[in-house]
Scaffold this active site. Structure first.
Site, PDB file in Angstrom:
ATOM      1  N   ASP A   1     -13.217  32.215 116.341  1.00  0.00           N
ATOM      2  CA  ASP A   1     -11.902  32.429 116.938  1.00  0.00           C
ATOM      3  C   ASP A   1     -11.129  33.536 116.236  1.00  0.00           C
ATOM      4  O   ASP A   1     -10.280  34.188 116.830  1.00  0.00           O
ATOM      5  CB  ASP A   1     -11.092  31.131 116.963  1.00  0.00           C
ATOM      6  CG  ASP A   1     -11.102  30.401 115.626  1.00  0.00           C
ATOM      7  OD1 ASP A   1     -11.765  30.878 114.680  1.00  0.00           O
ATOM      8  OD2 ASP A   1     -10.455  29.341 115.525  1.00  0.00           O
ATOM      9  N   HIS A   2     -11.431  33.744 114.954  1.00  0.00           N
ATOM     10  CA  HIS A   2     -10.725  34.768 114.177  1.00  0.00           C
ATOM     11  C   HIS A   2     -11.447  34.969 112.862  1.00  0.00           C
ATOM     12  O   HIS A   2     -12.292  34.148 112.461  1.00  0.00           O
ATOM     13  CB  HIS A   2      -9.266  34.355 113.908  1.00  0.00           C
ATOM     14  CG  HIS A   2      -9.130  33.007 113.278  1.00  0.00           C
ATOM     15  ND1 HIS A   2      -9.411  32.770 111.948  1.00  0.00           N
ATOM     16  CD2 HIS A   2      -8.769  31.797 113.799  1.00  0.00           C
ATOM     17  CE1 HIS A   2      -9.222  31.492 111.672  1.00  0.00           C
ATOM     18  NE2 HIS A   2      -8.834  30.872 112.786  1.00  0.00           N
TER      19      HIS A   2
ATOM     20  N   ASP B   1     -15.050  28.130 113.409  1.00  0.00           N
ATOM     21  CA  ASP B   1     -13.626  28.410 113.222  1.00  0.00           C
ATOM     22  C   ASP B   1     -13.434  29.221 111.941  1.00  0.00           C
ATOM     23  O   ASP B   1     -13.836  28.807 110.856  1.00  0.00           O
ATOM     24  CB  ASP B   1     -12.836  27.109 113.132  1.00  0.00           C
ATOM     25  CG  ASP B   1     -11.355  27.306 113.394  1.00  0.00           C
ATOM     26  OD1 ASP B   1     -10.775  28.243 112.820  1.00  0.00           O
ATOM     27  OD2 ASP B   1     -10.777  26.529 114.174  1.00  0.00           O
TER      28      ASP B   1
ATOM     29  N   SER C   1      -5.932  29.781 115.851  1.00  0.00           N
ATOM     30  CA  SER C   1      -7.015  29.169 116.630  1.00  0.00           C
ATOM     31  C   SER C   1      -6.553  28.767 118.027  1.00  0.00           C
ATOM     32  O   SER C   1      -7.338  28.809 118.979  1.00  0.00           O
ATOM     33  CB  SER C   1      -7.556  27.940 115.899  1.00  0.00           C
ATOM     34  OG  SER C   1      -8.123  28.301 114.666  1.00  0.00           O
TER      35      SER C   1
ATOM     36  N   ARG D   1       0.809  23.502 119.356  1.00  0.00           N
ATOM     37  CA  ARG D   1      -0.468  22.897 119.002  1.00  0.00           C
ATOM     38  C   ARG D   1      -0.349  21.598 118.225  1.00  0.00           C
ATOM     39  O   ARG D   1      -1.307  20.808 118.179  1.00  0.00           O
ATOM     40  CB  ARG D   1      -1.308  23.886 118.195  1.00  0.00           C
ATOM     41  CG  ARG D   1      -0.664  24.324 116.884  1.00  0.00           C
ATOM     42  CD  ARG D   1      -1.522  25.335 116.135  1.00  0.00           C
ATOM     43  NE  ARG D   1      -2.734  24.735 115.595  1.00  0.00           N
ATOM     44  CZ  ARG D   1      -3.677  25.415 114.961  1.00  0.00           C
ATOM     45  NH1 ARG D   1      -3.555  26.724 114.797  1.00  0.00           N
ATOM     46  NH2 ARG D   1      -4.744  24.797 114.491  1.00  0.00           N
TER      47      ARG D   1
ATOM     48  N   ASP E   1     -12.996  27.419 108.515  1.00  0.00           N
ATOM     49  CA  ASP E   1     -11.602  27.868 108.446  1.00  0.00           C
ATOM     50  C   ASP E   1     -10.789  27.053 107.441  1.00  0.00           C
ATOM     51  O   ASP E   1     -10.085  27.607 106.593  1.00  0.00           O
ATOM     52  CB  ASP E   1     -10.982  27.745 109.839  1.00  0.00           C
ATOM     53  CG  ASP E   1      -9.476  27.899 109.844  1.00  0.00           C
ATOM     54  OD1 ASP E   1      -9.000  29.043 109.841  1.00  0.00           O
ATOM     55  OD2 ASP E   1      -8.776  26.853 109.860  1.00  0.00           O
ATOM     56  N   LYS E   2     -10.899  25.747 107.505  1.00  0.00           N
ATOM     57  CA  LYS E   2     -10.039  24.900 106.679  1.00  0.00           C
ATOM     58  C   LYS E   2     -10.346  25.083 105.192  1.00  0.00           C
ATOM     59  O   LYS E   2      -9.432  25.066 104.355  1.00  0.00           O
ATOM     60  CB  LYS E   2     -10.188  23.439 107.109  1.00  0.00           C
ATOM     61  CG  LYS E   2      -9.759  23.217 108.566  1.00  0.00           C
ATOM     62  CD  LYS E   2      -9.906  21.789 108.992  1.00  0.00           C
ATOM     63  CE  LYS E   2      -9.765  21.652 110.507  1.00  0.00           C
ATOM     64  NZ  LYS E   2      -8.545  22.273 111.042  1.00  0.00           N
TER      65      LYS E   2
ATOM     66  N   HIS F   1      -5.406  33.947 108.001  1.00  0.00           N
ATOM     67  CA  HIS F   1      -6.346  34.559 108.939  1.00  0.00           C
ATOM     68  C   HIS F   1      -6.234  36.073 108.820  1.00  0.00           C
ATOM     69  O   HIS F   1      -5.255  36.600 108.305  1.00  0.00           O
ATOM     70  CB  HIS F   1      -6.020  34.168 110.381  1.00  0.00           C
ATOM     71  CG  HIS F   1      -6.073  32.706 110.641  1.00  0.00           C
ATOM     72  ND1 HIS F   1      -5.621  32.155 111.825  1.00  0.00           N
ATOM     73  CD2 HIS F   1      -6.517  31.665 109.896  1.00  0.00           C
ATOM     74  CE1 HIS F   1      -5.789  30.848 111.796  1.00  0.00           C
ATOM     75  NE2 HIS F   1      -6.328  30.520 110.631  1.00  0.00           N
TER      76      HIS F   1
ATOM     77  N   HIS G   1      -9.029  28.486 104.094  1.00  0.00           N
ATOM     78  CA  HIS G   1      -7.598  28.341 103.796  1.00  0.00           C
ATOM     79  C   HIS G   1      -7.387  27.804 102.378  1.00  0.00           C
ATOM     80  O   HIS G   1      -6.443  28.201 101.688  1.00  0.00           O
ATOM     81  CB  HIS G   1      -6.937  27.372 104.780  1.00  0.00           C
ATOM     82  CG  HIS G   1      -6.563  27.964 106.094  1.00  0.00           C
ATOM     83  ND1 HIS G   1      -5.694  29.026 106.222  1.00  0.00           N
ATOM     84  CD2 HIS G   1      -6.931  27.639 107.378  1.00  0.00           C
ATOM     85  CE1 HIS G   1      -5.539  29.329 107.504  1.00  0.00           C
ATOM     86  NE2 HIS G   1      -6.293  28.507 108.227  1.00  0.00           N
TER      87      HIS G   1
ATOM     88  N   ASP H   1      -7.154  18.925 117.380  1.00  0.00           N
ATOM     89  CA  ASP H   1      -6.991  20.234 116.752  1.00  0.00           C
ATOM     90  C   ASP H   1      -7.166  21.331 117.804  1.00  0.00           C
ATOM     91  O   ASP H   1      -7.696  21.105 118.891  1.00  0.00           O
ATOM     92  CB  ASP H   1      -8.000  20.388 115.615  1.00  0.00           C
ATOM     93  CG  ASP H   1      -7.555  21.390 114.557  1.00  0.00           C
ATOM     94  OD1 ASP H   1      -6.394  21.846 114.613  1.00  0.00           O
ATOM     95  OD2 ASP H   1      -8.365  21.716 113.675  1.00  0.00           O
TER      96      ASP H   1
ATOM     97  N   GLU I   1     -17.721  22.848 117.939  1.00  0.00           N
ATOM     98  CA  GLU I   1     -16.993  23.582 116.903  1.00  0.00           C
ATOM     99  C   GLU I   1     -17.346  23.102 115.504  1.00  0.00           C
ATOM    100  O   GLU I   1     -17.314  21.904 115.218  1.00  0.00           O
ATOM    101  CB  GLU I   1     -15.479  23.408 117.082  1.00  0.00           C
ATOM    102  CG  GLU I   1     -14.685  24.192 116.039  1.00  0.00           C
ATOM    103  CD  GLU I   1     -13.261  23.709 115.848  1.00  0.00           C
ATOM    104  OE1 GLU I   1     -12.431  24.503 115.366  1.00  0.00           O
ATOM    105  OE2 GLU I   1     -12.975  22.534 116.168  1.00  0.00           O
TER     106      GLU I   1
ATOM    107  N   THR J   1      -8.974  24.081 118.583  1.00  0.00           N
ATOM    108  CA  THR J   1     -10.175  24.517 119.305  1.00  0.00           C
ATOM    109  C   THR J   1     -10.672  23.478 120.297  1.00  0.00           C
ATOM    110  O   THR J   1     -10.924  23.810 121.462  1.00  0.00           O
ATOM    111  CB  THR J   1     -11.270  24.924 118.310  1.00  0.00           C
ATOM    112  OG1 THR J   1     -10.778  26.015 117.508  1.00  0.00           O
ATOM    113  CG2 THR J   1     -12.529  25.373 119.027  1.00  0.00           C
TER     114      THR J   1
END
Length: 575
Positions: free
Chosen positions: A388-389, A69, A120, A184, A346-347, A432, A350, A171, A341, A173
């Protein structure tokens, strides 16, 4: 005076001796001299024959899809440089032989046109269903209509399935494979009522992500998100019970730590595995200082093990290996589909936490190694690794600061590496990006990731590799097909009530009652049966006064879902 090549080698050796605190992988990086002609080459001659060898057509028995992610090219490079050095390789992610890039954009819900930066949920919905959608959507299209996921289709086609993550199971994904909601954040009944009421069970919807996850019934489901399972169902068969109680009632083997997972021996539709290893997301493996306005110019640091990491939390590689071992049934006609995953790349991106995100990339890389080890031995497994990105982290000149946030680390090369984040201030959430991302494959049909594709192409690549019929109906819920006593019948003497079910249930309960008062059932009446597709209730009607009675028939499936049929009849021995 410039140092000679021999001198540089001696310096490297001295650096190695002085840097023994570095991870063992640093030894290779520090011992590599890159100064000579061709010393930095990654290729060893012409690759034509080796690439041809890796291009395999036909079908795959199994597919393992691994998602990093937020793992854009910059995040991969950061992890490689830090852990293995600039000339090194990530032994999992960099080992897949066939590589391409795919676009990740989502859609503007108001007009159906491109939204260039995805989240995501939208991106995951794209590869899970083959349908582009809007940011925040979980496997529904821009009109809110549910789109079948690969996991649902695979299960309908008789494959075993798994969904593994280091995030909450609700979450985005992991959710895209098992649920369909308009927003989501609809993790549990309370949030679903507030955020997407049209999906709430009490309003006739399919329920929250957690409730739909239980219904999707993957054979193996592993991750965090235990807190949502403590909520209570507001409607349906399990109204008033917690979702955890529902899971247990529906036959799930619930495990809560690494030791419990290690003890699980089987997982199937009768007894699927539900691993709940954290209330929320998993703790990260590594820790270190966040990027700040001055961090790039401060003394370079090394990442350290996270002291808050629970000893009971399984590693992603261990969950991946366990899921594969549970899903791989060589005696079965069909194989499996497994999604894995690594969520907190990602987290932590961020959070502008370079050590956190790098550690999670290394964590995913170990899971990729586990998947590849299995695939190479098996010979019939497609492994795909992608993201995913993209995300915000960038490698900038060492020791510098930027208008944003920076932090300088010491890599396996014993060199400074400065990481910059520029899309949010301290305490904010980095954004992102809309970049295309890497997609790499190994095994049958892996050639379909080469070149430039879109994340929705991955749905069709996997569907076709597994030869799935996308229209195959989901497994039927167990119901009554036929009862040999019809509504309004008049019975006398000795009677055997015979029920036929459409599929083999967990059991069938047949009760004789009068006016709602229990008289007997097929667990008590001699000669009666509960098991199989043809349960019975043996009655001697002469034991009961003439009058009106009911047969209450409950068919309980292996998934815990109960269907009921009531037959009204009359006992008439003296009329």
């Amino acid at each position: 005076m410039r140092p000679t090549r021999a001198g540089r080698r001696a310096g490297l050796a001295m650096a190695l001796v002085g840097g023994l605190a570095v991870a063992t992988t640093a030894a290779t990086a520090l011992g590599t001299d890159l100064t000579g002609h061709g010393d930095a080459r990654r290729l060893d001659g012409d690759q034509t024959s080796s690439i041809k060898h890796e291009v395999k057509g036909g079908a795959a028995r199994n597919v393992i899809l691994l998602i990093g992610d937020g793992m854009g090219d910059s995040e991969i490079t950061l992890a490689r440089d830090y852990q293995y050095g600039a000339a090194g390789r990530l032994p999992g992610i960099d080992a897949l032989p066939l590589t391409g890039q795919y676009t990740t954009y989502s859609l503007d819900r108001s007009n159906g046109r491109p939204d260039y930066v995805t989240d995501s949920a939208a991106s995951g919905s794209g590869w899970a269903t083959g349908t582009k959608t809007y940011n925040g959507a979980i496997s529904v299209d821009v009109d809110g209509d549910a789109q079948r996921s690969l996991l649902e289709i695979a299960r309908a086609n008789g494959l075993r399935t798994g969904d593994v993550t280091t995030a909450e199971l609700q979450d985005a994904t992991p959710a895209v494979q098992v649920a369909h909601v308009s927003e989501r954040g609809c993790y549990a009944p309370s949030s679903t009522t507030k955020k997407c009421p049209e999906n709430a069970l009490e309003n006739g919807g399919a329920g929250s992500i957690t409730e739909q996850l239980l219904g999707a019934r993957a054979d193996v489901t592993l991750g965090g998100g235990a807190a949502s399972f403590r909520e209570t169902a507001k409607a349906g068969q399990w109204q008033g019970k917690t979702l955890l109680d529902q899971a247990k009632a529906r036959g799930y083997q619930v495990v809560t730590d690494a030791a419990g997972l290690a003890k699980v021996a089987t997982a199937d539709q009768k007894t699927p595995v539900l691993g709940l290893f954290a209330d929320g997301n998993f703790a990260t493996r590594w820790s270190g200082p966040l990027a700040t306005h001055t961090g790039g110019a401060e003394t370079p640091v090394r990442c350290t093990a996270n002291p808050a990491l629970p000893a009971t939390q399984p590693k992603l590689a261990d969950m991946t290996s366990k899921a594969i071992s549970l899903l791989d049934d060589r005696g079965a006609k069909k194989g499996f589909f497994l999604q894995v995953e690594g969520a907190s790349i990602d987290k932590q991106d961020h959070a502008a936490n370079p050590c956190g995100q790098i550690g999670e990339t290394v964590d995913l890389d170990e899971a990729v190694q586990a998947a590849l080890d299995f695939a190479k031995k098996d010979g019939h497994t497609l492994v795909v690794v992608t993201a995913d990105h993209g995300h915000s982290s960038q490698i900038v000149y060492p020791g510098t600061t930027t208008p944003g946030l920076t932090r300088t680390l010491v890599t396996a090369d014993d060199q400074p590496l400065t990481v910059a984040y520029g899309t949010a201030d301290e305490g904010g959430s980095q954004d992102h990006t809309g970049t295309q991302v890497r997609v790499a494959g190994y095994g049958p049909r892996a050639a379909n990731v080469v070149g430039l594709t879109d994340q929705t192409d991955l749905f069709f690549t996997i569907r076709d590799a597994l030869r799935l019929d996308a229209d195959k109906p989901a497994p039927e819920e167990a119901t009554v097909d036929n009862v040999n006593v019809s509504d309004g019948a008049r019975l006398k003497g000795r009677v055997t009530v015979k029920v036929t079910t459409n599929v083999e249930p967990k059991y069938t309960y047949i009760e004789l009652n009068q006016g709602g008062r229990w008289l007997t059932d097929n667990t008590k009446a001699p000669g009666s049966t509960q098991a199989g597709k043809r349960p019975t209730l043996v009655l001697d009607t002469r034991d009961y006064p003439d009058g009106a009675y009911q047969l209450k028939i409950d068919v309980v499936g292996h998934d815990g879902v109960t269907s009921e049929k009531v037959v009204h009849f009359t006992i008439a021995n003296h009329r």
